[in-house]
Motif scaffolding. Structure first.
Motif, PDB file in Angstrom:
ATOM      1  N   UNK A 103      49.840  53.669  50.431  1.00 16.43           N
ATOM      2  CA  UNK A 103      49.201  52.726  51.393  1.00 16.43           C
ATOM      3  C   UNK A 103      48.753  51.422  50.844  1.00 16.43           C
ATOM      4  N   UNK A 104      49.058  51.613  49.409  1.00 14.57           N
ATOM      5  CA  UNK A 104      48.850  50.255  48.526  1.00 14.57           C
ATOM      6  C   UNK A 104      50.097  49.822  47.948  1.00 14.57           C
ATOM      7  N   UNK A 105      50.774  48.699  48.576  1.00 15.83           N
ATOM      8  CA  UNK A 105      51.806  48.238  47.903  1.00 15.83           C
ATOM      9  C   UNK A 105      51.799  46.936  47.887  1.00 15.83           C
ATOM     10  N   UNK A 106      52.588  46.385  47.080  1.00 18.27           N
ATOM     11  CA  UNK A 106      52.721  44.550  47.085  1.00 18.27           C
ATOM     12  C   UNK A 106      51.419  44.115  46.711  1.00 18.27           C
ATOM     13  N   UNK A 107      50.891  44.731  45.493  1.00 13.20           N
ATOM     14  CA  UNK A 107      49.648  44.366  44.928  1.00 13.20           C
ATOM     15  C   UNK A 107      49.956  42.845  44.224  1.00 13.20           C
ATOM     16  N   UNK A 108      48.959  41.836  44.768  1.00 10.91           N
ATOM     17  CA  UNK A 108      49.333  40.537  44.021  1.00 10.91           C
ATOM     18  C   UNK A 108      47.724  40.074  43.416  1.00 10.91           C
ATOM     19  N   UNK A 109      47.898  39.963  42.021  1.00  5.04           N
ATOM     20  CA  UNK A 109      46.937  39.815  41.117  1.00  5.04           C
ATOM     21  C   UNK A 109      46.804  38.330  40.484  1.00  5.04           C
ATOM     22  N   UNK A 110      45.496  37.804  40.531  1.00  4.54           N
ATOM     23  CA  UNK A 110      45.376  36.551  40.045  1.00  4.54           C
ATOM     24  C   UNK A 110      44.724  36.821  38.809  1.00  4.54           C
ATOM     25  N   UNK A 111      45.578  36.559  37.364  1.00  3.27           N
ATOM     26  CA  UNK A 111      44.849  36.696  36.147  1.00  3.27           C
ATOM     27  C   UNK A 111      44.386  35.405  35.849  1.00  3.27           C
ATOM     28  N   UNK A 112      42.962  35.311  35.440  1.00  4.49           N
ATOM     29  CA  UNK A 112      42.235  34.013  35.021  1.00  4.49           C
ATOM     30  C   UNK A 112      42.145  34.161  33.347  1.00  4.49           C
ATOM     31  N   UNK A 113      43.078  33.437  32.670  1.00  6.59           N
ATOM     32  CA  UNK A 113      42.643  33.624  31.524  1.00  6.59           C
ATOM     33  C   UNK A 113      43.165  32.466  30.552  1.00  6.59           C
ATOM     34  N   UNK A 114      42.503  31.953  29.617  1.00  5.18           N
ATOM     35  CA  UNK A 114      42.823  30.682  28.990  1.00  5.18           C
ATOM     36  C   UNK A 114      43.564  30.781  27.658  1.00  5.18           C
TER      37      UNK A 114
END
Ligand code: ADP
Length: 666
Positions: free
Chosen positions: A406-417
């Motif tokens: 049931x957990x598919x197509x995960x979209x992650x926002x990685x905040x890193x400088x």
């Protein structure tokens, strides 16, 4: 008659003589005409010699004594006049006396009594001295107090500086280590020769050892500063122990040892405690057992010692058949930087910090830790801890999660400088099969979140322009978003972790990132958040926690003295003006018509307090007005106006539903 008079005069005489205070009669010339025995005793002069002499002759200050004499004949009396008798001990006296007259009223002389006040003076003097001493003592105490205070301040500042230094150091070391270990892992997944794999393993081992050392030093600093904190979360003890034992499988095989687990099934399934710290303690003991054992077996036992309705006491034992510890060293090994043998570091590595930290961790949670050991036979380390029982479900455990369908197509926002870390993060997320975007600071992250939908944010803390704390605060407070946020921390000081919680981050993970742990945390949080967002759950939540009302008419009732007509007028006005003010605010924002926007905000402000709406909204509208005045910060404005619109819509709906309105309508 004559006899009676004689008796009276004898009686008076005896009274005069009985007085212990010197008593003198003087004539108008100041000459002594009579005295009592006390006067002869105090002056040491006989009656005969005293009689006819000048009264003032017997005092240290003759001028002052003359004044007594002048005063008594002038005024007719003298009260408490101080003089000092010129005797061997210089007796201080107070003079009291009055004139006596003949039948016709002519003054014949004066009778004066001198009261010895030496004692009184002495008491006053010592009292005075005592007061001075007390004042001096207070002064000294105050000085000591202020010295102690400044010493405490210096110590506190030194402690803060030490924490800051360690935090900076750890950041500086962790950032490159993160890349070294991370890319080593990435490289290990590529096609390599056996030799290359061996070398890369060596690099990774050294990196891991360095990170353990940094963690130990930071933990020790936290213990020193009294900043060690413990979580209280529900967790599954049996899973926690098995997950930990998995970590040692390869090492155990490599050393040809056996590992036994003896787990008491009576231990309640879910307990409340700090599983991370528990891991840390057991991990320390098992890694020592593995390190110091060359043949035989290691047994990890977990037993229930006692249990009541609320809590369970559990004993953990790690025993080995290793080198053992000399008897005289047994008491020392729990101290900082103590090893049982000076050869230990050379032969086995380590710093002698692990057990000291384990002891602190156990004792800070109210438990005890101990050791029994026999040289060349083995050691048994055991500790016990108390856990609260619970009916709650355990938080998601390591090793427990598999990719659920049931957990598919995960979209992650990685905040890193830092670009090298960005690259590493990309590699990891690619490996997980997740879709992702990278933002180089908090500000960019917020911009991206406005145009794209993400499932989770991985947030670095220290970044230029807008750091991770500020960005999270904005996401929670202004954007009112509940998106799961995991802090990626290079500094693992307690202060930072506390701040992470305060600003609304859901979890944290330390650099260098343990991929498995990161994966678990991402899936766990997304699962939790999607569970909360299913329609049934949402309904349940709404039923369970009815949101607090937006309006509170107490203030309005008070101001209108409960007059329903007046109240209705006010409410009607609010209902009429608010939607149009909100819409004017929105339109003017689009057109950047700052003047109209400012006017709309200005008009809106007073109505919030009247309707008892959360003062936070009034603050936001004031901020909007300020932004409009300064014609700035368009991005933040959008969020703020949205927030105000939401609250106003809710407030209007509540007011329309309000019983008072219904009644008044009738
Ligand atoms: P480190 O292992 O880094 O030296 P520890 O504080 O964990 O530091 O341990 C302190 C010392 O206690 C070790 O150096 C070792 O001499 C002794 N020790 C700890 N555990 C064991 C064990 N299972 N068997 C033998 N010696 C041990």
């Amino acid at each position: 008659m004559k006899e009676k008079k004689l008796f009276e005069s004898l009686y008076v005489r005896s009274l005069i003589e009985a007085s212990r205070d010197p008593l003198i009669a003087i004539n108008i010339n100041g000459k002594i005409t009579d005295m009592n025995k006390a006067m002869t005793i105090i002056t040491g002069v006989s009656r005969k010699k005293l009689t006819g002499t000048n009264f003032f002759k017997y005092f240290t200050d003759q001028k002052k004594a003359k004044k007594v004499y002048v005063q008594v004949f002038d005024k007719g009396f003298v009260i408490d006049y101080p003089l000092t008798i010129k005797d061997h001990k210089l007796t201080d006296v107070l003079f009291n006396g009055s004139v006596y007259k003949d039948e016709k009223g002519n003054v014949l002389g004066a009778v004066v009594v001198a009261r010895d006040i030496t004692e009184q003076n002495l008491i006053a003097k010592s009292l005075n001295e005592a007061i001075i001493f007390a004042e001096m003592a207070t002064e000294i105490a105050e000085e000591a107090k202020s010295k102690a205070e400044s010493a405490t301040k210096i110590a506190e500042e030194a402690m803060k500086a030490k924490q800051q230094f360690l935090s900076n150091m750890s950041h500086e070391i962790r950032t490159p280590m993160n890349a070294i270990i991370g890319f080593t892992k990435v490289l290990l997944k590529t096609d390599l020769t056996e030799k290359q794999i061996e070398y890369l393993h060596a690099i990774k081992l050294s990196g891991d050892a360095l990170i353990v050392l940094i963690n130990d030093i930071l933990d020790l600093a936290k213990v020193d500063a009294g900043k060690m904190t413990f979580e209280q979360i529900p967790f599954k003890m049996s899973l926690s122990i098995s997950a930990m034992l998995h970590l040692f499988e390869i090492k155990i095989q490599e050393k040809n040892l056996l590992l036994f687990k003896d787990y008491d099934e009576n231990i309640p399934d879910v307990l409340i405690g700090d599983p991370v710290r528990l891991h840390q303690i057991i991990l320390n003991l098992i890694s020592n057992a593995v390190k110091f054992t060359n043949h035989g077996k290691i047994t990890v036992s977990v037993h229930l010692i006692s249990e009541d309705d609320d809590s369970a006491s559990v004993e953990f034992t790690v025993s080995d058949t290793g080198i053992g510890i000399p008897r005289e060293k047994l008491g020392k090994i729990f101290e900082n930087f103590q090893q049982s043998n000076s050869e230990t570091t050379r032969l086995y590595g380590g710093t002698g910090l692990g057990l000291a930290i384990a002891k602190h961790l156990v004792e800070a949670q109210g438990g005890t830790i101990g050791v029994k050991s026999q040289l060349n036979e083995g050691s048994i380390f055991s500790f016990n801890l108390n856990f609260l029982k619970t009916d709650l479900k355990a938080e998601i455990e390591i090793d427990q999660i598999e990719i659920s369908s049931d957990i598919k197509n995960i979209k992650v926002l990685a905040v890193e400088d830092i670009s090298i870390n960005q690259l590493l993060m990309k590699t990891i997320l690619d490996d997980f099969g997740f879709d992702f975007d990278v933002a180089e600071n908090g500000k960019v992250a917020i911009e991206k979140m406005q145009s794209c939908k993400y499932d989770i944010v991985l947030m670095d803390l220290q970044m230029p322009i807008m750091n991770g704390f500020e960005a999270t605060e904005h996401i929670r407070k202004i954007m009112l978003s509940e998106i799961p946020i995991i802090a990626i921390t290079a500094d693992v000081t307690t202060i930072d972790l506390e701040r992470c919680k305060t600003v609304g981050m859901n979890d944290h993970i330390a650099k260098p990132i343990d991929e498995k742990l990161l994966y678990t945390k991402i899936i766990g949080l997304i699962k939790k958040s999607s569970e909360l967002n299913t329609p049934e759950k949402k309904q349940k939540q709404i039923k369970k926690v009815k949101p607090p009302p937006c309006i509170n008419l107490d203030y309005l009732t008070q101001r209108t003295k409960g007059n329903p007509v007046l109240m209705k007028e006010m409410i009607t006005l609010f209902l009429k003006q608010t939607p149009s003010l909100v819409s004017s605010m929105k339109k003017s924002m689009e057109k950047k018509d700052w003047k109209t926007m400012q006017a709309a905000a200005h008009k809106m402000i007073p109505s919030f307090a009247i309707m008892g709406i959360d003062p936070e909204i009034e603050k936001t509208v004031k901020q909007i007005k300020e932004f409009a005045t300064n014609k700035e910060n368009h991005k933040e404005l959008i969020e703020m106006v949205k927030k105000v619109e939401n609250v106003c819509t809710k407030a209007c709906a509540e007011l329309k539903k309000n019983t008072l309105m219904k009644e008044v309508k009738k």
